[in-house]
Enzyme design. Structure first.
Site, PDB file in Angstrom:
ATOM      1  N   TYR A   1      -2.181  -0.168  10.373  1.00 31.12           N
ATOM      2  CA  TYR A   1      -2.133  -0.569   8.973  1.00 31.12           C
ATOM      3  C   TYR A   1      -0.799  -0.155   8.347  1.00 31.12           C
ATOM      4  CZ  TYR A   1      -3.600  -0.641   4.017  1.00 31.12           C
ATOM      5  OH  TYR A   1      -3.698  -0.868   2.656  1.00 31.12           O
TER       6      TYR A   1
ATOM      7  N   SER B   1       0.850  -1.191   0.000  1.00 28.23           N
ATOM      8  CA  SER B   1       0.000   0.000   0.000  1.00 28.23           C
ATOM      9  C   SER B   1       0.879   1.232   0.000  1.00 28.23           C
ATOM     10  CB  SER B   1      -0.898   0.006   1.247  1.00 28.23           C
ATOM     11  OG  SER B   1      -1.552   1.264   1.408  1.00 28.23           O
TER      12      SER B   1
END
Length: 332
Positions: A163, A150
Site C-alpha cells: 500500500y 495517504s
C-alpha cells in the site's frame, strides 16, 4: 468550481465530476458531497452490485448520474470509461482519483503479486484515468484533478508495505503533475489523509495472522481520537479540490507524522522500527482473510465495542450488503 463554468464555446453548463472507487466508503461520500454542490456525476467501481446500491443512494439526492463498471488498473478500460463519460455528459470538469485497496500484514506474509496489485490499482490507476481525461480538460482550458493518496505515501509504516509503495508513487505523480500543468487552468490537489472512519477495514485483506492484524488496524480506523469522521473528510477534500489547493493533509496525527518524516527522517525510521516490533509476527503458516473473516476469527466483545464507530460507518457507507450486516456487540 462550485458554480457552473463557461465551456470552450462560451456556454454555461452544469459541471461534471468523476469519482473512481465511488460506490462505497470515502468514494461514495465524495460523490455525495459533489452531488450536494450541484454537480452531475460519473462514478466507477469494479463491483456492479456496489455500483447499483450507490446509484440508489445518489439518485435519492436528485443527482444526474452515470455509473460505469471499471477496473482502473486496466488502461484500456480507463480510457473507455472517460470516453463514455464525456460522450454522455458532453464535458468533464472534476476528476477524483480515489479507487484503492489495502493489504495489511508483515512483509514475510506478502507476495510479489500483492505489490503488483497495489501498484496497479493505486499508482497506475490514477495515471491511467488522468492521462485519459487530460485531453478533454486541456480542450476546455480548465478543470480540477483531486488525487486521494495517504499518509502512507509520505511515511512508510510497517505492515502496509505494498500500500505504501503505491501511495508513494501516486504522491510523486500528483505533485509532478501539478507542476507540469501550472498555467493551463487545470489544478491538481494532492490529498494526504490519515485514518478515516469509512468502514474500509471490513474490505481490507489481512495476511499473516489475520485476526491479530485486523485487531490493530480496525481499532485505529474506528476510534475517534485516532481517525477522522469520513463525512467531514469528504467535505474538506472537495472544498480543497475545487479551490485548487496544492495539498491537503487530514488528521493531526497525519500532519505530525508527515512533518516528522520530513524534518527528522532518521528518528522517524527508528520509531517505525519500534512500532514494527509491537505488531503481530507472521505464524509458521501465514494465512489471508478479508476483514469480515478476520473479525469472525477474533471473537472479541471488547474489540467489537472499540470498533463501534467503524462498524456504523461500514453500514452507512455501503461497505456491507444486507446479508453481511454486522450485529451490534452485546452491551455496545
Amino acid at each position: 468550481m462550485s458554480e457552473p463554468r463557461q465551456n470552450s464555446e462560451g456556454n454555461l453548463s452544469d459541471p461534471v465530476a468523476l469519482v473512481t472507487g465511488g460506490s462505497r466508503g470515502l468514494g461514495l461520500l465524495l460523490a455525495r458531497e459533489l452531488a450536494d454542490r450541484g454537480m452531475r456525476l460519473v462514478i466507477c467501481a469494479r463491483s456492479s452490485d456496489d455500483l447499483a446500491r450507490a446509484c440508489d443512494d445518489l439518485r435519492e439526492r436528485g443527482t444526474d448520474l452515470l455509473t460505469l463498471p471499471c477496473d482502473v488498473s486496466d488502461s484500456a478500460a480507463a480510457q473507455q470509461m472517460i470516453e463514455k463519460a464525456v460522450a454522455h455528459f458532453g464535458r468533464l470538469d472534476v476528476v477524483v482519483n480515489n479507487a484503492g485497496i489495502i493489504q495489511v500484514g508483515p512483509l514475510a506474509a506478502m507476495t510479489v503479486e500483492d505489490f503488483h496489485t497495489a501498484l496497479a490499482a493505486m499508482c497506475l490507476g490514477p495515471i491511467h484515468v488522468t492521462l485519459a481525461a487530460l485531453p478533454h480538460l486541456r480542450q476546455q482550458g480548465f478543470g480540477h484533478i483531486i488525487n486521494v493518496t495517504s499518509i502512507g505515501g509520505k511515511i512508510a509504516a510497517p505492515h502496509i508495505l505494498p500500500y505504501a509503495c503505491a501511495k508513494f508513487g501516486v504522491v510523486g505523480f500528483s505533485e509532478g503533475l501539478r507542476a507540469e500543468l501550472a498555467g493551463t487552468g487545470i489544478t491538481v490537489t494532492t490529498v494526504v489523509p490519515g485514518l478515516m472512519r469509512t468502514g474500509s477495514h471490513l474490505r481490507a485483506t489481512f495476511r499473516g495472522d489475520p485476526a491479530r492484524e485486523y485487531a490493530w488496524f480496525a481499532a485505529g480506523a474506528s476510534l475517534p481520537l485516532v481517525s477522522i469522521h469520513a463525512e467531514r473528510a469528504a467535505r474538506r477534500i472537495i472544498t480543497a479540490g475545487i479551490a485548487g489547493k496544492p495539498e491537503l493533509t487530514l488528521t493531526p496525527l497525519a500532519v505530525t507524522a508527515a512533518r516528522m518524516a520530513g524534518l527528522a527522517p532518521g528518528p522517524t525510521t527508528r520509531l517505525l522500527g519500534l512500532v514494527n516490533r509491537l505488531l503481530p509476527k507472521p505464524p509458521p503458516d501465514p494465512r489471508s482473510r478479508t476483514g469480515r473473516e478476520a473479525r469472525q476469527e477474533l471473537h472479541s466483545r471488547l474489540h467489537d465495542v472499540l470498533t463501534t464507530w467503524g462498524r456504523r460507518a461500514a453500514q452507512q457507507y455501503n461497505q456491507v450488503t444486507g446479508r453481511d450486516q454486522i450485529p451490534r456487540p452485546r452491551g455496545g
